[in-house]
Design a protein around this motif. Structure first.
Motif, PDB file in Angstrom:
ATOM      1  N   SER A 140     -15.348 -83.557  17.367  1.00 21.87           N
ATOM      2  CA  SER A 140     -14.342 -82.579  16.893  1.00 21.87           C
ATOM      3  C   SER A 140     -12.983 -82.509  17.140  1.00 21.87           C
ATOM      4  N   TYR A 141     -12.612 -83.437  18.081  1.00 27.60           N
ATOM      5  CA  TYR A 141     -11.353 -83.153  18.615  1.00 27.60           C
ATOM      6  C   TYR A 141     -10.136 -83.181  17.657  1.00 27.60           C
ATOM      7  N   GLU A 142     -10.205 -83.948  16.523  1.00 24.06           N
ATOM      8  CA  GLU A 142      -9.250 -84.372  15.470  1.00 24.06           C
ATOM      9  C   GLU A 142      -9.403 -82.815  14.517  1.00 24.06           C
ATOM     10  N   ASP A 143     -10.498 -82.336  14.501  1.00 26.90           N
ATOM     11  CA  ASP A 143     -10.619 -81.320  13.452  1.00 26.90           C
ATOM     12  C   ASP A 143      -9.437 -80.291  13.519  1.00 26.90           C
ATOM     13  N   PRO A 144      -8.929 -80.168  12.316  1.00 28.25           N
ATOM     14  CA  PRO A 144      -7.699 -79.109  12.181  1.00 28.25           C
ATOM     15  C   PRO A 144      -8.183 -77.677  12.506  1.00 28.25           C
ATOM     16  N   ARG A 145      -7.459 -76.907  13.142  1.00 25.62           N
ATOM     17  CA  ARG A 145      -7.597 -75.515  13.332  1.00 25.62           C
ATOM     18  C   ARG A 145      -6.149 -74.773  13.019  1.00 25.62           C
ATOM     19  N   GLY A 146      -6.336 -73.648  12.458  1.00 27.53           N
ATOM     20  CA  GLY A 146      -5.313 -72.871  12.436  1.00 27.53           C
ATOM     21  C   GLY A 146      -5.097 -71.705  13.398  1.00 27.53           C
ATOM     22  N   VAL A 147      -4.018 -71.434  14.003  1.00 22.64           N
ATOM     23  CA  VAL A 147      -3.757 -70.645  15.248  1.00 22.64           C
ATOM     24  C   VAL A 147      -2.995 -69.393  14.850  1.00 22.64           C
ATOM     25  N   GLY A 148      -3.438 -68.105  15.280  1.00 22.57           N
ATOM     26  CA  GLY A 148      -2.656 -66.926  15.046  1.00 22.57           C
ATOM     27  C   GLY A 148      -2.626 -66.515  13.572  1.00 22.57           C
ATOM     28  N   ARG A 149      -1.768 -65.491  13.169  1.00 25.69           N
ATOM     29  CA  ARG A 149      -1.960 -65.088  11.799  1.00 25.69           C
ATOM     30  C   ARG A 149      -1.329 -65.871  10.853  1.00 25.69           C
ATOM     31  N   ALA A 150      -0.519 -66.723  11.287  1.00 20.89           N
ATOM     32  CA  ALA A 150       0.266 -67.675  10.426  1.00 20.89           C
ATOM     33  C   ALA A 150      -0.307 -68.879  10.417  1.00 20.89           C
ATOM     34  N   LEU A 151      -1.646 -69.002  11.137  1.00 24.40           N
ATOM     35  CA  LEU A 151      -2.450 -70.205  11.036  1.00 24.40           C
ATOM     36  C   LEU A 151      -1.605 -71.511  11.380  1.00 24.40           C
ATOM     37  N   LEU A 152      -1.084 -71.464  12.243  1.00 25.96           N
ATOM     38  CA  LEU A 152      -0.179 -72.601  12.774  1.00 25.96           C
ATOM     39  C   LEU A 152      -1.074 -73.629  13.033  1.00 25.96           C
ATOM     40  N   PRO A 153      -0.510 -75.085  12.753  1.00 26.40           N
ATOM     41  CA  PRO A 153      -1.452 -76.191  12.779  1.00 26.40           C
ATOM     42  C   PRO A 153      -1.860 -76.681  14.143  1.00 26.40           C
ATOM     43  N   SER A 154      -2.902 -76.975  14.516  1.00 29.18           N
ATOM     44  CA  SER A 154      -3.500 -77.313  15.557  1.00 29.18           C
ATOM     45  C   SER A 154      -4.734 -78.227  15.374  1.00 29.18           C
ATOM     46  N   THR A 155      -5.393 -78.612  16.579  1.00 26.95           N
ATOM     47  CA  THR A 155      -6.793 -79.292  16.463  1.00 26.95           C
ATOM     48  C   THR A 155      -7.734 -78.696  17.637  1.00 26.95           C
ATOM     49  N   VAL A 156      -8.849 -79.033  17.366  1.00 23.86           N
ATOM     50  CA  VAL A 156      -9.810 -78.626  18.471  1.00 23.86           C
ATOM     51  C   VAL A 156      -9.515 -79.215  19.753  1.00 23.86           C
ATOM     52  N   GLY A 157      -9.011 -80.331  19.771  1.00 25.63           N
ATOM     53  CA  GLY A 157      -8.537 -81.355  20.967  1.00 25.63           C
ATOM     54  C   GLY A 157      -7.203 -80.467  21.451  1.00 25.63           C
ATOM     55  N   GLY A 158      -6.438 -79.928  20.607  1.00 26.37           N
ATOM     56  CA  GLY A 158      -5.073 -79.412  21.103  1.00 26.37           C
ATOM     57  C   GLY A 158      -5.551 -78.033  21.514  1.00 26.37           C
ATOM     58  N   LEU A 159      -6.363 -77.275  21.158  1.00 27.28           N
ATOM     59  CA  LEU A 159      -6.745 -76.175  21.672  1.00 27.28           C
ATOM     60  C   LEU A 159      -7.433 -76.119  22.727  1.00 27.28           C
ATOM     61  N   LEU A 160      -8.170 -77.295  23.084  1.00 26.25           N
ATOM     62  CA  LEU A 160      -8.764 -77.487  24.418  1.00 26.25           C
ATOM     63  C   LEU A 160      -7.935 -77.839  25.714  1.00 26.25           C
ATOM     64  N   VAL A 161      -6.822 -78.555  25.201  1.00 35.04           N
ATOM     65  CA  VAL A 161      -5.737 -78.915  26.306  1.00 35.04           C
ATOM     66  C   VAL A 161      -5.031 -77.787  26.395  1.00 35.04           C
ATOM     67  N   HIS A 162      -4.598 -77.009  25.403  1.00 34.50           N
ATOM     68  CA  HIS A 162      -3.764 -75.956  25.641  1.00 34.50           C
ATOM     69  C   HIS A 162      -4.647 -74.906  26.644  1.00 34.50           C
ATOM     70  N   CYS A 163      -5.927 -74.734  26.631  1.00 34.89           N
ATOM     71  CA  CYS A 163      -6.612 -73.852  27.401  1.00 34.89           C
ATOM     72  C   CYS A 163      -6.365 -74.293  28.908  1.00 34.89           C
ATOM     73  N   ALA A 164      -6.334 -75.624  28.999  1.00 31.65           N
ATOM     74  CA  ALA A 164      -6.009 -76.065  30.297  1.00 31.65           C
ATOM     75  C   ALA A 164      -5.084 -75.671  30.904  1.00 31.65           C
ATOM     76  N   GLU A 165      -3.862 -76.301  30.088  1.00 34.22           N
ATOM     77  CA  GLU A 165      -2.406 -76.014  30.439  1.00 34.22           C
ATOM     78  C   GLU A 165      -2.065 -74.746  30.613  1.00 34.22           C
ATOM     79  N   HIS A 166      -2.210 -73.946  29.760  1.00 36.28           N
ATOM     80  CA  HIS A 166      -1.897 -72.375  29.573  1.00 36.28           C
ATOM     81  C   HIS A 166      -2.585 -71.621  30.851  1.00 36.28           C
ATOM     82  N   THR A 167      -4.004 -72.128  31.246  1.00 39.32           N
ATOM     83  CA  THR A 167      -4.534 -71.402  32.335  1.00 39.32           C
ATOM     84  C   THR A 167      -3.717 -71.938  33.467  1.00 39.32           C
TER      85      THR A 167
END
Length: 186
Positions: A140-167
């Protein structure tokens, strides 16, 4: 080049740190049965957990809420880690934020936090995040995901990596603030 196996990492202990393991989780040879993306996210969460215990667990309530030099308090960073992981993983799972998650976001900078309560919140959140990361499918890493009220573009993999870097970004800020606060002890 000889590769050191995870069992051998127990030998990498320093007398100066009272025997604490100094090798970061990503270098311990653990979680090898998990794909590289989720493994690195889990290692980042594990490192954050270790840093919380090493640098923040001994703080008093007052120290947890202190704002040296106008810095955000350790309590904010721990709350933000816990609650942002929940939000980011909700997006990764394809969900929208709930009213409770939005309320939690609005209260992250609130003062008067108990050190015990803050530590319990971040410990629980890191454990829950670990379980949620394990549930994500590698496919599912390449599956698109919207982030925030504006549904900014990301992916499942992008969100996972951001969990790591943001933490890691916020645990670093919490550690620095904790060091300053401890350094100000009389």
């Amino acid at each position: 080049m000889e590769v050191i196996r995870s069992a051998d990492c127990q030998d990498f202990r320093s007398r100066a740190t009272g025997g604490m393991l100094m090798v970061e989780p990503w270098l311990r040879g653990t979680l090898t049965e998990i794909d590289a993306v989720r493994r690195q996210v889990l290692h980042a969460l594990e490192l954050a957990s270790e840093d919380v215990e090493r640098w923040c667990a001994g703080l008093s309530d007052e120290e947890m809420n202190a704002r040296p030099f106008g810095l955000a308090p350790v309590a904010f960073h721990l709350r933000h880690i816990a609650r942002s992981l929940d939000r980011l993983l909700t997006y990764a799972e394809g969900g929208a934020l709930s009213g409770a998650q939005m309320d939690a976001l609005a209260s992250e900078m609130g003062g008067g936090a108990s050190a015990e309560v803050m530590l319990a919140e971040v410990r629980a959140a890191l454990g829950e995040a670990r379980q949620r990361v394990l549930m994500v499918s590698q496919g599912s890493y390449e599956d698109p995901r919207g982030v925030g009220r504006a549904l900014l573009p990301s992916t499942v993999g992008g969100l996972l990596v951001h969990c790591a870097e943001h933490t890691q970004r916020h645990i670093g800020q919490a550690v620095i603030t904790a060091k300053v606060v401890v350094g100000e002890r009389a």
